[in-house]
Motif scaffolding. Structure first.
Motif, short mmCIF file in Angstrom:
data_model
loop_
_atom_site.label_atom_id
_atom_site.label_comp_id
_atom_site.label_asym_id
_atom_site.label_seq_id
_atom_site.Cartn_x
_atom_site.Cartn_y
_atom_site.Cartn_z
N LEU A 84 16.30 -37.85 12.26
CA LEU A 84 14.90 -37.57 12.57
C LEU A 84 14.80 -37.08 14.02
O LEU A 84 15.51 -37.58 14.90
CB LEU A 84 14.07 -38.85 12.43
N LEU A 85 13.90 -36.12 14.25
CA LEU A 85 13.74 -35.57 15.61
C LEU A 85 13.29 -36.66 16.59
O LEU A 85 13.66 -36.64 17.77
CB LEU A 85 12.72 -34.43 15.60
N LEU A 86 12.52 -37.61 16.09
CA LEU A 86 12.01 -38.67 16.96
C LEU A 86 13.11 -39.37 17.74
O LEU A 86 12.99 -39.61 18.95
CB LEU A 86 11.25 -39.71 16.11
N VAL A 87 14.22 -39.70 17.05
CA VAL A 87 15.22 -40.57 17.68
C VAL A 87 16.07 -39.85 18.72
O VAL A 87 16.75 -40.50 19.52
CB VAL A 87 16.14 -41.24 16.63
N GLU A 88 16.03 -38.51 18.72
CA GLU A 88 16.83 -37.81 19.73
C GLU A 88 16.03 -37.56 21.01
O GLU A 88 16.59 -37.07 22.00
CB GLU A 88 17.37 -36.48 19.16
N GLN A 89 14.75 -37.91 21.01
CA GLN A 89 13.94 -37.69 22.22
C GLN A 89 14.43 -38.60 23.34
O GLN A 89 14.85 -39.73 23.09
CB GLN A 89 12.45 -37.94 21.92
N ALA A 99 7.82 -46.90 22.61
CA ALA A 99 7.01 -46.21 21.60
C ALA A 99 7.91 -45.55 20.55
O ALA A 99 7.65 -45.64 19.35
CB ALA A 99 6.12 -45.16 22.27
N ARG A 100 8.98 -44.92 21.00
CA ARG A 100 9.93 -44.30 20.08
C ARG A 100 10.51 -45.35 19.14
O ARG A 100 10.61 -45.17 17.92
CB ARG A 100 11.05 -43.63 20.89
N GLN A 101 10.90 -46.48 19.73
CA GLN A 101 11.47 -47.57 18.95
C GLN A 101 10.46 -48.09 17.91
O GLN A 101 10.80 -48.33 16.75
CB GLN A 101 11.89 -48.71 19.88
N PHE A 102 9.24 -48.26 18.36
CA PHE A 102 8.20 -48.81 17.48
C PHE A 102 7.95 -47.89 16.28
O PHE A 102 7.95 -48.33 15.13
CB PHE A 102 6.92 -49.04 18.29
N ILE A 159 1.93 -46.18 28.00
CA ILE A 159 2.26 -46.26 26.57
C ILE A 159 1.36 -45.34 25.76
O ILE A 159 1.79 -44.76 24.76
CB ILE A 159 2.23 -47.73 26.04
N GLN A 160 0.11 -45.14 26.23
CA GLN A 160 -0.76 -44.19 25.54
C GLN A 160 -0.19 -42.76 25.65
O GLN A 160 -0.19 -42.01 24.68
CB GLN A 160 -2.19 -44.24 26.10
N ASP A 161 0.30 -42.42 26.84
CA ASP A 161 0.96 -41.12 27.03
C ASP A 161 2.13 -40.96 26.06
O ASP A 161 2.32 -39.90 25.46
CB ASP A 161 1.53 -41.01 28.46
N ALA A 162 2.92 -42.00 25.97
CA ALA A 162 4.11 -41.95 25.10
C ALA A 162 3.68 -41.76 23.64
O ALA A 162 4.27 -40.95 22.92
CB ALA A 162 4.93 -43.22 25.26
N PHE A 163 2.64 -42.50 23.22
CA PHE A 163 2.12 -42.33 21.85
C PHE A 163 1.68 -40.88 21.63
O PHE A 163 1.99 -40.28 20.60
CB PHE A 163 0.92 -43.28 21.62
N ASP A 164 0.96 -40.33 22.62
CA ASP A 164 0.43 -38.98 22.47
C ASP A 164 1.56 -37.94 22.38
O ASP A 164 1.50 -37.02 21.57
CB ASP A 164 -0.49 -38.64 23.66
N VAL A 165 2.55 -38.07 23.24
CA VAL A 165 3.63 -37.07 23.26
C VAL A 165 4.54 -37.21 22.03
O VAL A 165 4.97 -36.22 21.45
CB VAL A 165 4.46 -37.20 24.57
N LEU A 166 4.83 -38.44 21.65
CA LEU A 166 5.79 -38.64 20.55
C LEU A 166 5.15 -38.47 19.18
O LEU A 166 5.85 -38.34 18.17
CB LEU A 166 6.45 -40.03 20.66
N TRP A 167 3.82 -38.49 19.12
CA TRP A 167 3.14 -38.43 17.83
C TRP A 167 3.58 -37.21 17.01
O TRP A 167 3.74 -37.28 15.79
CB TRP A 167 1.62 -38.41 18.05
N ARG A 168 3.83 -36.10 17.70
CA ARG A 168 4.17 -34.85 17.01
C ARG A 168 5.50 -34.95 16.25
O ARG A 168 5.80 -34.10 15.43
CB ARG A 168 4.22 -33.70 18.03
N ALA A 219 -2.36 -33.95 12.11
CA ALA A 219 -2.02 -33.21 13.34
C ALA A 219 -0.79 -32.32 13.07
O ALA A 219 -0.02 -32.59 12.14
CB ALA A 219 -1.70 -34.20 14.46
N TRP A 220 -0.63 -31.29 13.88
CA TRP A 220 0.54 -30.41 13.71
C TRP A 220 1.80 -31.20 14.07
O TRP A 220 1.85 -31.89 15.09
CB TRP A 220 0.41 -29.18 14.62
N MET A 221 2.81 -31.12 13.21
CA MET A 221 4.01 -31.93 13.40
C MET A 221 5.27 -31.06 13.44
O MET A 221 5.37 -30.07 12.71
CB MET A 221 4.16 -32.92 12.22
N TYR A 222 6.20 -31.49 14.27
CA TYR A 222 7.53 -30.88 14.25
C TYR A 222 8.31 -31.45 13.07
O TYR A 222 8.39 -32.67 12.92
CB TYR A 222 8.31 -31.23 15.52
N LEU A 223 8.92 -30.57 12.29
CA LEU A 223 9.78 -31.01 11.20
C LEU A 223 11.11 -30.31 11.36
O LEU A 223 11.24 -29.40 12.18
CB LEU A 223 9.17 -30.63 9.84
#
Lengths: 254, 185
Positions: A84-89, A99-102, A159-168, A219-223
Motif C-alpha cells: 500500500l502507498l500509505l506504508v511507504e510514506q 497517523a500512518r500506523q493508525f 496530528i490533524q495535519d498528518a490526517f489531512d496529508v495522509l488521507w489521500r 475525496a480524490w485518492m492515490y491508487l
C-alpha cells in the motif's frame, strides 16, 4: 486471471505492506521521541516483519520459481512491490508516524479478522497469530491518536495535519480491485464493501474521540501501490534495505 | 594395514548411539519432556520452553523424533535459537537428527504458560499475564497488574511495549520499581 495468480498477488500485498512498514518503523531506532516509543515502534516493526516472513514463505511456495522469502524481499525492484502507498510514506514528525500506523492498523485489524476464517488453512493460521498482534497495535495507535488529538493545541494541529496529508493514501486500503474481488469470491479475503464500512467506522469513532476531522470518503485518492505503481519514496527505502544483500550476495550473516 | 574391521571403540560408539533412535523405549516421552523442561527461554532464562507452553507435541516418526514448537510472536527473534537449543538438547541425549517443526496453528496464547512458569516469572521480577487471554484484554480496559516485588495493585503502565515484544513496561506506585509485564495474548 487464475485464482492461483490472484492468491500469489494477494499474499505479496499482505507481505510487502507489513515488510515496508516494518522497515519504516525500524528507521526510528536511535531517534524516536522517547525511549518507550522507540521500544514500541521497533517491537511493532518486529511483529510486522515476522508476519511478512510468514506470508512470504507461503508466497514463495506457491510461486515455486526457486526464490525464497529473503530473495523476494531483497531482490525485487520497486515496480514488483505490491505494498500500500500509505506504508511507504516517510516518518516525518511523530504525529505522521502515528497517523500512518493508525490508518494501517485499522485496515490490518479488520482484514486479519476476516482472514482468520479464510477457506485456505495456511492463511487462516498465519492470520490467527497476526491478529493478536495487530489488535494490540491498534490499541496503541488509537491511544496515541486520542492523546495527540485531544491534547495540546500543538499536538492537535500536528496530528490533524498528518490526517489531512495522509488521507489521500487511505482510499487504496478500501478500494477493491479484481484481485481483492477474486479473493473475496474464493472465501479468503474480506468482503470489500464490509471492509470499507468497518474501516471508516473505526477511524471515525476514534477521530471523534480525538476531536479530529477526517477527509471525505469520495475525496480524490492515490491508487496504484497494489499494482506496483509507487510514490517516489519506495525506491529510497529499497536502496537502504537491499544494499547489503545485493552488494554481498554470498553473505549469510550480517 | 587398511583393516576395515571396526575397532572396539567404533563398536562402542555405534552401539551407544544407535539404540536411542532405533529403540525409542530407551527414552520415554516423559524422559524427553524432562529434557525439554531443562531448555530455558533465552530471553527469559528462568522459564523453560515447556513452562512457556511453546512445545506443542512430541512423536516418533520412524527413527526420527519430531518436536512441534510454536513461536510466541510472529517476529520473535528467539525462534530459531530456541529451535536450535531444543535440537541440541535432544542430540546431547543421544537422539540422532531430531526434527524440530515450527507450527503456527493453533496460535500460542499466554494461557499456555504453566502455573510453575508463572511463579518463576514473578520471582524473576516479571509480572505474569493476568487471567485469560481474551479480546477484551487485548483491546481493552486496562488489566490490574500486581507488582511482582511488593504485590501492590497500585501500578501504572508506562509503555505498551517493554524489553521484548511479549512484554509491556509498568511501574509500581508504592515501591516505585519499574517492572516488565508479560502481556496477555
Amino acid at each position: 486471471m487464475s485464482d492461483q495468480h490472484a492468491l500469489q498477488e494477494y499474499l505479496l500485498r499482505l507481505a510487502d505492506s507489513a515488510m515496508i512498514l516494518g522497515q519504516r518503523l525500524s528507521e526510528l531506532v536511535g531517534k524516536a521521541p522517547a525511549l518507550e516509543e522507540e521500544l514500541a515502534s521497533t517491537n511493532v516493526a518486529l511483529d510486522l516483519i515476522g508476519q511478512a516472513r510468514n506470508w512470504y514463505e507461503y508466497a514463495a511456495e506457491l510461486l515455486d520459481d526457486g526464490r525464497d522469502a529473503d530473495q523476494l524481499v531483497f531482490l525485487r525492484d520497486a515496480h514488483e512491490y505490491r505494498n500500500l502507498l500509505l506504508v511507504e510514506q516517510p516518518n516525518e514528525d511523530y504525529a505522521f508516524t502515528i497517523a500512518r500506523q493508525f490508518f494501517y492498523d485499522v485496515w490490518h485489524y479488520h482484514t486479519l479478522t476476516r482472514l482468520v476464517d479464510a477457506s485456505d488453512d495456511r492463511i487462516a493460521g498465519i492470520a490467527a497469530k497476526a491478529v493478536k498482534e495487530a489488535t494490540y497495535h491498534l490499541r496503541r495507535s488509537s491511544e496515541w491518536v486520542r492523546r495527540m488529538g485531544d491534547g495540546t493545541d500543538e499536538s492537535h494541529r500536528r496530528i490533524q495535519d498528518a490526517f489531512d496529508v495522509l488521507w489521500r493514501f487511505t482510499g487504496e486500503l478500501v478500494t477493491a480491485d479484481d484481485i481483492d474481488q477474486a479473493m473475496f469470491k474464493a472465501g479468503i479475503g474480506p468482503d470489500p464493501e464490509q471492509l470499507k464500512q468497518d474501516w471508516h467506522n473505526t477511524v471515525r469513532e476514534v477521530a471523534t474521540q480525538a476531536t479530529l476531522t477526517t477527509g471525505a470518503e469520495d475525496a480524490w485518492m492515490y491508487l496504484g501501490g497494489k499494482r506496483g505503481e509507487h510514490t517516489e519514496h519506495l525506491g529510497h527505502i529499497l536502496a537502504v534495505m537491499q544494499f547489503l544483500p545485493r552488494a554481498y550476495p554470498d553473505a549469510t550473516t550480517w | 594395514m587398511h583393516d576395515h574391521q571396526p575397532s572396539s571403540v567404533d563398536v562402542l560408539i555405534a552401539s551407544d548411539r544407535v539404540p536411542a533412535n532405533a529403540h525409542p523405549e530407551r527414552l520415554t516421552e516423559a524422559a524427553i519432556w524432562d529434557l525439554l523442561d531443562r531448555v530455558k527461554d533465552p530471553e527469559v532464562p528462568v522459564v523453560s520452553v515447556v513452562e512457556l507452553g511453546i512445545v506443542r507435541g512430541l512423536s516418533w516418526d520412524g527413527k526420527h523424533l519430531q518436536v512441534d514448537v510454536t513461536p510466541t510472536y510472529s517476529g520473535c527473534p528467539a525462534t530459531e535459537l530456541i529451535e536450535e537449543l531444543i535440537a541440541e538438547a535432544m542430540r546431547a541425549a543421544g537422539i540422532r537428527d531430531p526434527q524440530i517443526n515450527r507450527v503456527l496453528t493453533p496460535a500460542w496464547t499466554t494461557d499456555w504458560i504453566t502455573p510453575e512458569g508463572r511463579d518463576k516469572l514473578r520471582a524473576f521480577g516479571i509480572a505474569p499475564p493476568q487471567g485469560s487471554a481474551s479480546k477484551m484484554s487485548l483491546l481493552g480496559a486496562d488489566e490490574i497488574v500486581a507488582c511482582p516485588r511488593c504485590n501492590s495493585e497500585h501500578t501504572e503502565r508506562l509503555s505498551e511495549f517493554g524489553s521484548t515484544a511479549c512484554k509491556a513496561l509498568y511501574r509500581c506506585r508504592d515501591c516505585l520499581e519499574p517492572f516488565d509485564y508479560f502481556k496477555c495474548i
